[in-house]
Design a protein around this motif. Structure first.
Motif, PDB file in Angstrom:
ATOM      1  N   ASP A 117     184.596   3.077 -13.133  1.00  0.00           N
ATOM      2  CA  ASP A 117     183.646   3.546 -11.899  1.00  0.00           C
ATOM      3  C   ASP A 117     182.775   2.247 -11.452  1.00  0.00           C
ATOM      4  N   THR A 119     181.016   2.350  -8.592  1.00  0.00           N
ATOM      5  CA  THR A 119     179.996   2.632  -7.878  1.00  0.00           C
ATOM      6  C   THR A 119     178.946   1.870  -7.526  1.00  0.00           C
ATOM      7  N   ARG A 141     186.441   7.697  -3.575  1.00  0.00           N
ATOM      8  CA  ARG A 141     185.521   8.589  -4.091  1.00  0.00           C
ATOM      9  C   ARG A 141     186.135  10.086  -4.061  1.00  0.00           C
ATOM     10  N   THR A 147     183.632   6.084  -8.041  1.00  0.00           N
ATOM     11  CA  THR A 147     184.184   5.453  -7.150  1.00  0.00           C
ATOM     12  C   THR A 147     185.276   4.602  -7.885  1.00  0.00           C
TER      13      THR A 147
END
Length: 434
Positions: A117, A119, A141, A147
């Motif tokens: 991830d 993000t 996403r 993400t």
């Protein structure tokens, strides 16, 4: 960049099983040491020119970071096979750190619980995440919670027209203001059974190539693929029926559409002056240049001034090998690779659209657009990609159901309303299963 278009269906079940089997055999590294020696495995999904360019960028990154070694390979004999290869790698606890993946796989990959991830990296102002087109950001996403990688390729479909066929028939070339009725009228005039020439071509393989060509028609009529509140199928609405009826009328009544069972022959016929129009993307331009085809490109015809198109972004997906050092450098490499400076030397250099909106006026892209006429039109058409093709679990099952419905209707074997209602039942089962 791709060997073929996105015709792969899901191996979601294999991914789910693999995620449970993997993860048992290697000691986890949890303390970051950016100076530690690191070896990354990178499956590129590329071949030929793109692979060579990528190898050069890998070597440059290694020179910048001598403690990092990147084992670059295509990963499989074709891009389509990468999903099954990833499932097997999860089961064996030997996942790559980075892999090229089709955007339609994103939800299955997130559900495997083997992706990183990133993000927090995407939120770093220096990454300029907002420069990636919306469809690419949304694909990275897939559920809105994690993400799972960086955009690798962005594209959209536009209207290609063969000027030789148009001029031979004495038909005015398409304009950006064309409606679908303008399009239908021209296709009918351009069709000539005596020379086996068709006004338009459409895939009836039942693959995602068949399905995603329908979405702009659906969206321009005010429809949706899914109900926002329930997540169930919505394509069988009146908007969907109208969209499919329009295509059916061209194929069955006008007989102006070449129905392609292969996903590939229609582009060859366009290149050889046997098809007047096709809806396609930037991946066709190099072949048209090689063939010496005389052509033009405009945005899709519209409905009431709405010229929406569909985009199918792909990803550099990042995987969690329980090693914080590998995760750090895999993220840093893909962040570097997808910066505007490197993207101009990779995507732009091989004739793809630039990943970032800021590259549209760069000297590198403008030079490539001169070499590949229409590339700048397709890049500008990204503004019409206002909706994102779903990345929910079960989309591949939905796509197969819709593709089969479209294929049957265009071949005169059903009516749009019944075919889409039947497809919705199959699609909803796939969505429930995920």
């Amino acid at each position: 960049m791709r060997a073929t278009r996105r015709t792969v269906l899901s191996v979601a079940a294999a991914l789910g099983v693999s995620s449970l089997l993997g993860g048992c055999g290697r000691e986890e590294i949890t303390v970051l040491d950016t100076d530690a020696e690191v070896q990354l495995v990178f499956w590129s999904g590329q071949s030929d020119e793109a692979q060579d360019l990528l190898q050069g960028l890998v070597e440059e990154f290694q020179q910048l970071h001598p403690n990092v070694r990147i084992d670059l390979s295509p990963g499989a004999s074709s891009t389509e096979e990468l999903l099954q290869k990833l499932a097997a790698s999860f089961a064996a606890d030997q996942a790559p750190d980075i892999s090229y993946t089709f955007g339609s796989w994103a939800s299955q990959l997130e559900r495997s619980n083997r992706t990183l991830d990133i993000t927090s990296t995407a939120q770093d102002p220096d990454v300029r995440w907002e420069e990636f087109p919306r469809a690419a950001r949304d694909t990275a996403r897939p559920t809105g919670r994690r993400t799972i990688g960086f955009p690798a390729v962005v594209d959209n479909i536009s209207l290609f027209y063969n000027t030789t066929v148009f001029d031979r028939a004495g038909v005015d070339h398409p304009t950006p203001e064309w409606t679908w009725e303008d399009f239908r009228t021209a296709a009918k005039v351009l069709t000539d059974p005596a020379t086996n020439t068709f006004g338009y071509a459409y895939s009836v393989s039942g693959s995602e190539e068949t399905t995603w060509q329908l979405w702009p028609h659906l969206w321009q009529n005010g429809g949706a693929v899914l109900e926002e509140s329930t997540g169930r199928s919505a394509f069988q609405s009146q908007a969907g029926v109208d969209a499919l009826e329009f295509l059916r009328s061209m194929a069955v009544e006008d007989r102006s559409v070449y129905l392609d069972q292969t996903d590939t022959k229609f582009a060859q016929l366009f290149a050889s002056d046997r098809v007047a129009m096709m809806t396609s993307g930037p991946w066709e331009l190099s072949a048209l240049r090689t063939a010496g085809t005389s052509y033009g490109v405009v945005q899709l015809p519209g409905t009431d001034g709405d010229h929406q198109t569909v985009s199918g972004p792909d990803l550099w997906t990042l995987f969690d090998n329980r090693d914080v050092n590998r995760a750090h450098w895999a993220t840093e490499f893909t962040r570097w690779l997808t910066s505007a400076e490197q993207d101009e030397r990779f995507n732009v250099a091989v004739g793809n659209l630039p990943l970032r909106l800021s590259e549209a006026t760069s000297p590198a892209f403008l030079a490539q657009a001169r070499e590949l006429p229409g590339l700048d039109v397709i890049e500008a058409n990204a503004a019409n990609a206002r909706q994102t093709r779903p990345t929910v679990p079960g989309y591949n099952g939905l796509s197969e159901a819709v593709g089969n419905a479209v294929a049957h209707v265009l071949q005169g074997r059903g009516d749009p309303r019944t075919a889409l209602q039947d497809a919705a039942e199959v699609a909803d089962r796939a969505l429930r299963r995920g």
